[in-house]
Design a protein around this motif. Structure first.
Motif, PDB file in Angstrom:
ATOM      1  N   ALA A  70       6.114  36.271   4.210  1.00 34.16           N
ATOM      2  CA  ALA A  70       5.991  35.317   5.310  1.00 34.16           C
ATOM      3  C   ALA A  70       5.581  33.930   4.856  1.00 34.16           C
ATOM      4  O   ALA A  70       6.040  32.930   5.427  1.00 34.16           O
ATOM      5  CB  ALA A  70       4.980  35.839   6.329  1.00 34.16           C
ATOM      6  N   PHE A  71       4.727  33.866   3.823  1.00 28.80           N
ATOM      7  CA  PHE A  71       4.124  32.579   3.481  1.00 28.80           C
ATOM      8  C   PHE A  71       4.536  32.012   2.123  1.00 28.80           C
ATOM      9  O   PHE A  71       4.289  30.850   1.863  1.00 28.80           O
ATOM     10  CB  PHE A  71       2.592  32.693   3.519  1.00 28.80           C
ATOM     11  N   GLU A 114      11.155  28.484   3.144  1.00 33.02           N
ATOM     12  CA  GLU A 114      11.594  28.418   4.532  1.00 33.02           C
ATOM     13  C   GLU A 114      12.438  29.635   4.890  1.00 33.02           C
ATOM     14  O   GLU A 114      13.249  30.094   4.096  1.00 33.02           O
ATOM     15  CB  GLU A 114      12.414  27.135   4.756  1.00 33.02           C
ATOM     16  N   THR A 115      12.241  30.118   6.114  1.00 32.13           N
ATOM     17  CA  THR A 115      13.094  31.205   6.582  1.00 32.13           C
ATOM     18  C   THR A 115      14.486  30.667   6.853  1.00 32.13           C
ATOM     19  O   THR A 115      14.666  29.491   7.186  1.00 32.13           O
ATOM     20  CB  THR A 115      12.525  31.835   7.858  1.00 32.13           C
ATOM     21  N   ALA A 159      -0.415  40.320  11.521  1.00 30.88           N
ATOM     22  CA  ALA A 159       0.732  40.055  12.380  1.00 30.88           C
ATOM     23  C   ALA A 159       0.494  38.813  13.237  1.00 30.88           C
ATOM     24  O   ALA A 159       1.386  37.962  13.394  1.00 30.88           O
ATOM     25  CB  ALA A 159       1.020  41.265  13.257  1.00 30.88           C
ATOM     26  N   GLU A 160      -0.703  38.690  13.802  1.00 29.90           N
ATOM     27  CA  GLU A 160      -1.029  37.512  14.609  1.00 29.90           C
ATOM     28  C   GLU A 160      -0.958  36.239  13.746  1.00 29.90           C
ATOM     29  O   GLU A 160      -0.456  35.195  14.210  1.00 29.90           O
ATOM     30  CB  GLU A 160      -2.432  37.643  15.210  1.00 29.90           C
ATOM     31  N   GLU A 161      -1.443  36.327  12.531  1.00 28.13           N
ATOM     32  CA  GLU A 161      -1.457  35.163  11.644  1.00 28.13           C
ATOM     33  C   GLU A 161      -0.032  34.694  11.343  1.00 28.13           C
ATOM     34  O   GLU A 161       0.273  33.495  11.380  1.00 28.13           O
ATOM     35  CB  GLU A 161      -2.194  35.518  10.344  1.00 28.13           C
ATOM     36  N   SER A 194       1.994  31.265  12.528  1.00 28.20           N
ATOM     37  CA  SER A 194       2.629  30.389  11.529  1.00 28.20           C
ATOM     38  C   SER A 194       4.080  30.091  11.869  1.00 28.20           C
ATOM     39  O   SER A 194       4.646  29.105  11.408  1.00 28.20           O
ATOM     40  CB  SER A 194       2.540  31.032  10.143  1.00 28.20           C
ATOM     41  N   LEU A 195       4.678  30.959  12.690  1.00 26.10           N
ATOM     42  CA  LEU A 195       6.069  30.759  13.100  1.00 26.10           C
ATOM     43  C   LEU A 195       6.171  29.842  14.324  1.00 26.10           C
ATOM     44  O   LEU A 195       7.254  29.696  14.908  1.00 26.10           O
ATOM     45  CB  LEU A 195       6.722  32.111  13.399  1.00 26.10           C
TER      46      LEU A 195
END
Length: 882
Positions: free
Chosen positions: A716-717, A721-722, A792-794, A798-799
């Motif tokens: 995720a981090f 970039e996605t 998951a919340e984090e 971030s998204l």
């Protein structure tokens, strides 16, 4: 970017509290889901890692159901009355309330660090007067009711019909008539008395105290009882509609113990002027002709009356010895075939053949079961046979069918009646019907259904429990205080010990004991309620915990009941569940709840086992016990009990036991969370194995779950970039297969394999080394959320999402992406597996043959031969027969 789990978890726990993320309110526009834990007793030792297993499971379900659109009630509280706090008070002088409050603070801290989505605004504590006010109120509903057998339900005692002759006898007679029929009543009951601790023990507590070296004796005490036996048939019948483990249903049925048979009267022989009859209940009245002696429980009220002068001393000595043994001990010894007893000197008349048969006493007969007397048929009952063999009493065959001589072993099955007069030649079912009809015709017996279930002994000689809201008047009558006087609170006392005679500690509070109020004058009841009282109904208070006018509102009960999912340990499979069901049914009868049963689905989580290790040379610690748990062990061989200590290299033998302080194998969740984080611990609790199975706690497994979450964090981090859009076909197929797998597995509580599916997804995504589409990452994070909610919340934040994901819709799998374009085709040549080919779905047999015959890789296996035939199993394999 480092996975800073401590900061992440603290941040999101604060967010959930501040935003009331998990608060639940009645909302008729939304479907409800009530998911409940068996709430804990807050002990001084705090939680170990075995406790949160069930809590983690319910939390996953609660979070999942919220995301599926349900209005979820997920509460937590404390079952805080009980003996441990009172014993601590006896040792230290600390008031039990102070000790209990300290333990609750620690337990709550530990639960909150695990991020469970409880609605903490609904927290209850059974020792809080605002709670036990309503425990006392419910007790009074039961006390002020009787069971109308004809209507099949409880009714207010004021509606009890009073016979004319009782009314004519005066007010005292009417009061006595009502009191004898109340659902809560006073009774001189045999109890398990521990003289060292000066307390009464429940049957289930006896073994533990005997193991600790305490003496437990049977003695009669005037006790409060609850008439749970009136509900035996309903408690049995209503099990059929419950989604409970088969083993629990069977234990409940066995505990209730329904038996069909007959009550039979035996007259006393040779005793002119003494009109005594002994009544027995038997499920095998067809064996009456084989009854060669009778046995009474030592506590039977007629023992002293029928014992002959020459046998009296021996009989009374035996009665005294039996009083020192608990029912559990007596049952265990009887099961092992060890029989003791004394002949009373008296004889009875067998009603079917007029024979004189001796009357014995023995502690394998219990006063609480049946009538406390049995007709002994040694030819067809194992216990009777063992007793008859020991004391050389006659053994007669009255049912044919055994494969051994009746003197050697009893035959306990069905068969054909022999040596039985009018029953000879009849099969067992017909023989039963015939003999019952004959007994009723001759006034010697009656058809009966009985239950092993006994009335509930409901009082304790302790301080730390709910006081009874009852008063004893000078004339012996008992009356309740008014509802306005509830709660009746505990007085402050200095000495928590019962007296040597068994008088409870509250008897020392003289000023408190004196009652002069709206209901009358007298002395307060000084026994307290058992710990079961508060836990019988806590699931109801959770529905409406701040209601000052009632234990719960009708609106709340109509909306939230029944509990949809109840998870807890199998140790509560009988009593807690039985008692809760009983209270619920009384409340149902009186119109306070609208469901017949409290808990629709029940799951028992398995036990988390802790390791103890034994040096191979047999060394022990200073107390002579095997050396205990070391946290860092390396397994030498899979499935073996041979391990090695990481730090020293010493080989050891490991065994896995229930975690307990005494075994030294407790793992503190605080330590695990400090090293790996709450999300890791939650994940590992569920990954150890199927929820219902016991599993060992292994540090390497915790570390493995931590590495998985680190991969998710990097994905995720740290992967840049996605990607835009929905990604490649491969990525979309992976995602939707994972959504389908996790959804199906969470629905059936297969959390370990749901986690496996997510691990496989992350592995395959990482290995592909392709930019992960934003949409795919979002969908995966929502799947992960019930299991590892902080991380998951984090990621969700971030998204770019501002609000918590707790109520985001659960991902839906697209069926179009669940089918494969290709499948693996196994190729056999000459019956031997030679290859596996990826071929297109829908390939024809002709195309398969063409593919195999033209393959240069497979040509060498054909050895130039022409196949005799080719066998194709569509979608699976092709076999070339040479």
């Amino acid at each position: 970017m480092t996975y800073e789990f401590r900061a992440i978890e603290a941040r999101w726990q604060r967010y959930w509290d501040e935003h009331r993320t998990f608060a639940a309110d009645v909302d008729p526009e939304r479907p409800k889901y009530y998911v409940l834990d068996m709430f804990p007793y807050p002990s001084g030792d705090g939680l170990h890692v075995g406790h949160p297993e069930g809590y983690t499971a319910t939390d996953i379900v609660a979070r999942y159901k919220r995301m599926r659109g349900f209005n979820v009630l997920h509460p937590m509280g404390w079952d805080a009355f009980g003996l441990p706090a009172e014993r601590y008070a006896m040792k230290t002088g600390t008031h039990p309330a102070k000790r209990t409050a300290e333990c609750i603070v620690n337990f709550k801290r530990q639960l909150k660090t695990l991020g469970f989505s409880y609605d903490w605004e609904r927290e209850v504590d059974t020792t809080d007067p605002r709670y036990f006010k309503w425990t006392q109120w419910i007790f009074l509903q039961i006390y002020n009711s009787f069971y109308d057998a004809e209507a099949g339900r409880a009714r207010p005692i004021a509606e009890l019909p009073i016979p004319a002759e009782v009314s004519a006898a005066g007010e005292a007679a009417v009061t006595a008539y009502r009191d004898a029929r109340r659902l809560a009543y006073l009774h001189d009951a045999p109890v398990n008395w521990c003289p060292e601790l000066r307390i009464v023990l429940a049957n289930e507590e006896v073994a533990e105290h005997v193991e600790q070296g305490y003496t437990v004796v049977r003695r009669a005490m005037r006790q409060w009882m609850m008439r749970i036996t009136a509900y035996a048939e309903r408690l049995l019948a209503d099990l059929d509609g419950l989604d409970w483990p088969t083993s629990v249903l069977e234990m409940q049925r066995n505990w209730i113990g329904r038996s069909e048979g007959a009550e039979v009267d035996f007259k006393l022989a040779d005793r002119t002027g003494l009109e005594v009859k002994l009544t027995v209940f038997t499920t095998r009245p067809d064996t009456l002709f084989g009854a060669t002696y009778m046995v009474l429980a030592p506590e039977h009220p007629l023992v002293d009356e029928i014992a002959t002068p020459e046998r009296r001393d021996a009989v009374l000595a035996y009665v005294a010895r039996a009083a020192t043994r608990s029912e559990r001990e007596r049952q265990a010894e009887a099961a092992e075939g060890n029989k003791t007893g004394e002949f009373t000197g008296a004889f009875a008349i067998n009603p079917v053949n007029g024979q004189r048969i001796p009357i014995w006493i023995s502690d394998y007969v219990l006063m609480g079961y049946g009538t406390g007397a049995i007709m002994a048929v040694p030819g067809h009952d194992e216990r009777d046979h063992a007793f008859a063999t020991t004391f050389r009493l006659p053994i007669v065959e009255v049912v044919s069918g055994g494969d051994k001589p009746i003197a050697e072993a009893p035959y306990v099955g069905d068969g054909v009646a022999v040596n039985s007069g009018l029953l000879d030649g009849l099969a067992t079912p017909e023989a039963k019907r015939t003999i019952i009809a004959w007994l009723e015709e001759h006034g010697l017996g009656t058809r009966r259904v009985t239950y092993k279930l006994r009335d509930w002994l409901f009082s304790r000689q302790r301080y730390w429990g709910e006081p009874f809201p009852l008063v004893h008047a000078a004339d012996g009558a008992v009356f309740p205080v008014t509802d306005a006087e509830l709660p009746v609170t505990l007085p402050a006392i200095d000495d928590y010990q019962p007296s040597e005679s068994g008088e409870p500690p509250l008897a020392k509070a003289e000023a408190w004991r004196q009652y002069d109020g709206p209901a009358g004058q007298g002395l307060r009841e000084v026994n307290t309620m058992p710990q079961w009282a508060g836990s019988c109904w806590y699931y109801l208070r959770f529905m409406d915990p701040t209601n000052d006018a009632a234990p719960f509102s009708k609106r709340a009960a109509d909306y939230w009941l029944p509990v949809d999912l109840y998870i807890g340990g199998a140790e509560h499979a009988v009593l807690h569940l039985l008692y809760s069901r009983f209270w619920h049914k009384v409340l149902f009868d009186l119109g306070h709840v609208g469901t017949r049963e409290p808990f629709q689905k029940l799951v028992n989580q398995g036990m988390v086992l802790g390791p103890t290790y034994h040096p191979l040379d047999g060394r022990k610690d200073e107390q002579g016990k095997p050396l205990l748990f070391l946290p860092d062990l390396v397994e030498l061989a899979a499935g073996s009990d041979q391990w090695r200590v990481k730090t020293t290299g010493e080989p050891v033998r490991v065994q896995w036991d229930k975690m307990s302080k005494s075994r030294g194998n407790v793992v503190n969740p605080d330590d695990v969370i400090r090293q790996y984080g709450a999300d890791t611990m939650r994940l590992y609790e569920m990954f150890m194995g199927p929820l219902e199975h016991s599993a060992p706690w292994q540090t390497d497994g915790v570390a493995g779950c931590f590495r998985f979450l680190q991969r998710v964090h990097r994905l995720a981090f740290e992967s840049g970039e996605t990607a835009p859009g929905e990604g490649t076909d491969r990525q979309r197929r992976l995602l939707h297969k994972t959504i389908a797998a996790v959804t199906e597995r969470v629905d059936r509580l297969a959390f370990n394999t749901a986690i496996s599916a997510m691990m496989v997804y992350v592995r395959d995504i990482v290995q592909a080394d392709e930019p992960l589409p934003r949409d795919s990452l979002e969908q995966f994070v929502l799947l992960l959320a019930p299991f590892a909610p902080h991380l998951a919340e984090e990621i969700w934040q971030s998204l770019g999402h501002v609000r918590s994901l707790a109520h985001e819709p659960w991902p839906a799998a697209d069926d179009a992406w669940l089918t494969e374009d290709t499948f693996p085709l196994v190729v056999q040549i000459g019956g031997k597996r030679r290859a596996e080919l990826q071929v297109a779905v829908g390939i024809s047999e002709a195309e398969v043959v063409q593919l195999v015959m033209s393959s240069s890789e497979l040509a060498r296996y054909l050895e130039g031969k022409t196949p005799r035939r080719v066998v194709y199993v569509p979608g699976k394999l092709v076999n070339v027969v040479l």
